[in-house]
Design an enzyme around this catalytic site. Structure first.
Site, PDB file in Angstrom:
ATOM      1  N   ASP A   1       0.847  -1.190   0.000  1.00 21.91           N
ATOM      2  CA  ASP A   1       0.000   0.000   0.000  1.00 21.91           C
ATOM      3  C   ASP A   1       0.884   1.241   0.000  1.00 21.91           C
ATOM      4  O   ASP A   1       1.935   1.267   0.660  1.00 21.91           O
ATOM      5  CB  ASP A   1      -0.908   0.009   1.233  1.00 21.91           C
ATOM      6  CG  ASP A   1      -2.079   0.956   1.075  1.00 21.91           C
ATOM      7  OD1 ASP A   1      -1.853   2.183   1.139  1.00 21.91           O
ATOM      8  OD2 ASP A   1      -3.216   0.485   0.890  1.00 21.91           O
TER       9      ASP A   1
ATOM     10  N   ALA B   1      -2.899   5.905  -6.999  1.00 23.36           N
ATOM     11  CA  ALA B   1      -3.420   7.171  -6.473  1.00 23.36           C
ATOM     12  C   ALA B   1      -4.901   7.034  -6.148  1.00 23.36           C
ATOM     13  O   ALA B   1      -5.591   6.169  -6.692  1.00 23.36           O
ATOM     14  CB  ALA B   1      -3.244   8.299  -7.494  1.00 23.36           C
ATOM     15  N   GLN B   2      -5.345   7.885  -5.253  1.00 26.08           N
ATOM     16  CA  GLN B   2      -6.781   8.153  -5.139  1.00 26.08           C
ATOM     17  C   GLN B   2      -7.010   9.227  -6.187  1.00 26.08           C
ATOM     18  O   GLN B   2      -6.698  10.391  -5.977  1.00 26.08           O
ATOM     19  CB  GLN B   2      -7.123   8.656  -3.723  1.00 26.08           C
ATOM     20  CG  GLN B   2      -8.622   8.767  -3.431  1.00 26.08           C
ATOM     21  CD  GLN B   2      -9.400   9.677  -4.366  1.00 26.08           C
ATOM     22  OE1 GLN B   2     -10.075   9.206  -5.295  1.00 26.08           O
ATOM     23  NE2 GLN B   2      -9.298  10.983  -4.169  1.00 26.08           N
TER      24      GLN B   2
ATOM     25  N   THR C   1      -0.409  15.094 -13.251  1.00 27.67           N
ATOM     26  CA  THR C   1      -1.720  15.295 -13.853  1.00 27.67           C
ATOM     27  C   THR C   1      -1.929  16.728 -14.307  1.00 27.67           C
ATOM     28  O   THR C   1      -1.401  17.670 -13.689  1.00 27.67           O
ATOM     29  CB  THR C   1      -2.839  14.927 -12.858  1.00 27.67           C
ATOM     30  OG1 THR C   1      -4.119  15.335 -13.363  1.00 27.67           O
ATOM     31  CG2 THR C   1      -2.632  15.612 -11.512  1.00 27.67           C
TER      32      THR C   1
ATOM     33  N   GLU D   1      -4.495  18.318 -13.846  1.00 27.60           N
ATOM     34  CA  GLU D   1      -5.259  19.007 -12.811  1.00 27.60           C
ATOM     35  C   GLU D   1      -4.379  19.951 -11.995  1.00 27.60           C
ATOM     36  O   GLU D   1      -4.883  20.872 -11.353  1.00 27.60           O
ATOM     37  CB  GLU D   1      -5.939  17.996 -11.883  1.00 27.60           C
ATOM     38  CG  GLU D   1      -7.098  17.248 -12.508  1.00 27.60           C
ATOM     39  CD  GLU D   1      -8.351  18.101 -12.648  1.00 27.60           C
ATOM     40  OE1 GLU D   1      -8.487  19.082 -11.882  1.00 27.60           O
ATOM     41  OE2 GLU D   1      -9.191  17.786 -13.519  1.00 27.60           O
TER      42      GLU D   1
ATOM     43  N   TYR E   1      -6.896  16.623  -4.631  1.00 24.86           N
ATOM     44  CA  TYR E   1      -6.196  15.691  -5.517  1.00 24.86           C
ATOM     45  C   TYR E   1      -5.070  16.408  -6.251  1.00 24.86           C
ATOM     46  O   TYR E   1      -3.923  15.945  -6.279  1.00 24.86           O
ATOM     47  CB  TYR E   1      -7.178  15.089  -6.520  1.00 24.86           C
ATOM     48  CG  TYR E   1      -6.521  14.378  -7.674  1.00 24.86           C
ATOM     49  CD1 TYR E   1      -5.848  13.173  -7.493  1.00 24.86           C
ATOM     50  CD2 TYR E   1      -6.580  14.914  -8.967  1.00 24.86           C
ATOM     51  CE1 TYR E   1      -5.239  12.519  -8.556  1.00 24.86           C
ATOM     52  CE2 TYR E   1      -5.985  14.261 -10.032  1.00 24.86           C
ATOM     53  CZ  TYR E   1      -5.317  13.064  -9.824  1.00 24.86           C
ATOM     54  OH  TYR E   1      -4.709  12.426 -10.884  1.00 24.86           O
TER      55      TYR E   1
ATOM     56  N   LYS F   1      -1.008  15.856  -5.836  1.00 25.00           N
ATOM     57  CA  LYS F   1      -0.202  15.485  -6.998  1.00 25.00           C
ATOM     58  C   LYS F   1       0.906  16.514  -7.260  1.00 25.00           C
ATOM     59  O   LYS F   1       1.994  16.164  -7.718  1.00 25.00           O
ATOM     60  CB  LYS F   1      -1.103  15.350  -8.230  1.00 25.00           C
ATOM     61  CG  LYS F   1      -1.842  14.034  -8.322  1.00 25.00           C
ATOM     62  CD  LYS F   1      -0.886  12.887  -8.625  1.00 25.00           C
ATOM     63  CE  LYS F   1      -1.598  11.630  -9.030  1.00 25.00           C
ATOM     64  NZ  LYS F   1      -0.662  10.550  -9.407  1.00 25.00           N
TER      65      LYS F   1
END
Length: 352
Positions: free
Chosen positions: A83, A107-108, A150, A152, A173, A177
């Site tokens: 994990d 990732a979540q 990402t 984002e 998120y 990141k």
């Protein structure tokens, strides 16, 4: 250290004691969309592939189970429990596997969910990356590291966005990141690690999770066409995204780790499309008018919206010879067709 450069002549095998040994790759997030496509790609290139799998009470390996049906490839695929929130498990696995390449895709990754689970998102996506980088550094491995960044992270910064665009994250998120992204840069510069970040814009496929926008749309289109669903509830349909095909983007990930020098790259199509246009393309493919089936529900809106993400992939095209091949219309069609086929396997067609 210079940026980028030509692809090296890296071979998927190396000689050890006079014997050709396959290169070893370690993929976190191997059960996800990108992880499964990357595993297939690397196995096809002759790699030995190891994947990190979270222990749970139910199996979530539907994307990679078919690989085991290929007897030759299945013999080179190994799964390990661990994990990203457990640094000890990562240290032990890195020492055991001794990978030549590490791809951190775990990732979540659901933006809306990150507002509801900000602490877990920070631990898994942000600190989890540091745990993995530290595991590699502590093991003194001479390996190459890929970090899944990402688009984002650009958030409120207007497009087009490239490797030099300012970041302005608009979600837990994206913020997590961004921390992972800069820590990857820091480890590259502080410890001379071959570590790169791939700043990938939206990339979709039939393997996309069903709660993500594009898959939610194409799955609903298939169900509505088949008479199993009546409406589709969506949030902001004016948002603009740069949508590509995930299977092509994992090729770009691999190419980043074959370059002579480590640096960061944007992967994107360079074309922006509104959610409304994607929805229209998906419904058009089955001869339906989306306006008859789509309804607005504000519960699907984010607390802070990202209006437009459109990437500039010039650097990847120049240095990696990588270019997205599948446009958004073709992407919508192939995803709808896949969902129609999947639905046909479990439900007979409606006679209407």
């Amino acid at each position: 250290m210079s940026e980028g450069g030509a692809l090296s002549s890296t071979n998927p095998t190396f000689e050890q004691d006079g014997i050709d040994v396959p290169k070893r790759a370690f993929i976190t997030g191997i059960t996800g969309q990108d992880g499964s496509y990357l595993a297939e790609l690397l196995l096809a290139k002759g790699y030995e592939v190891h994947g990190l799998v979270r222990r749970s009470s139910s199996f979530n390996r539907g994307r990679i189970d078919p690989i085991y049906l290929d007897a030759e490839a299945g013999e080179r695929l190994f799964l390990h429990y661990g994990d990203m929130t457990d640094g000890v498990s990562l240290v032990n696995l890195v020492l055991e596997i001794q990978p030549d390449e590490v791809y951190n895709l775990a990732a979540q990754s659901h933006v809306r969910v990150s507002f509801e689970m900000p602490e877990y998102t920070a631990s898994a996506d942000g600190i989890g990356t540091v745990r993995l980088l530290e595991a590699i550094r502590a093991a003194k491995l001479d390996c190459r590291f890929y970090q899944a960044s990402t688009s984002e992270m650009f958030g409120a910064t207007p497009p087009p966005q490239n490797e030099k665009t300012l970041f302005y994250p608009r979600s837990p998120y994206a913020a997590a990141k961004l921390y992972a992204h800069w820590m990857t840069v820091n480890y590259r510069e502080a410890y001379d690690m071959y570590a790169v970040s791939g700043i990938l814009f939206n990339h979709e496929s039939p393997r996309r999770g069903e709660t993500f926008l594009t898959r939610k749309v194409t799955k609903a289109v298939a169900a509505i066409k088949g008479g199993h669903q009546d409406i589709l509830m969506l949030g902001n349909i004016d948002a603009v995204r740069d949508w590509g095909y995930a299977k092509e983007y994992v090729e770009g990930m691999w190419r980043m780790l074959q370059a002579d020098e480590p640096t960061d790259y944007v992967l994107a199509t360079g074309v922006g499309t509104t959610v409304r246009d994607f929805v229209e393309l998906a419904f058009q493919h089955v001869d339906l008018d989306w306006r008859d089936y789509v309804m607005f529900d504000d519960k699907y809106e984010r607390p802070t919206e990202v209006d437009a993400l459109i990437g500039d992939p010039s650097k990847a095209r120049e240095l990696l010879d990588w270019k997205a091949q599948t446009d958004v219309e073709a992407l919508a069609k192939l995803m709808v067709d896949a969902d129609i086929a999947a639905l046909a396997e479990i439900s007979p067609p409606d006679p209407r």
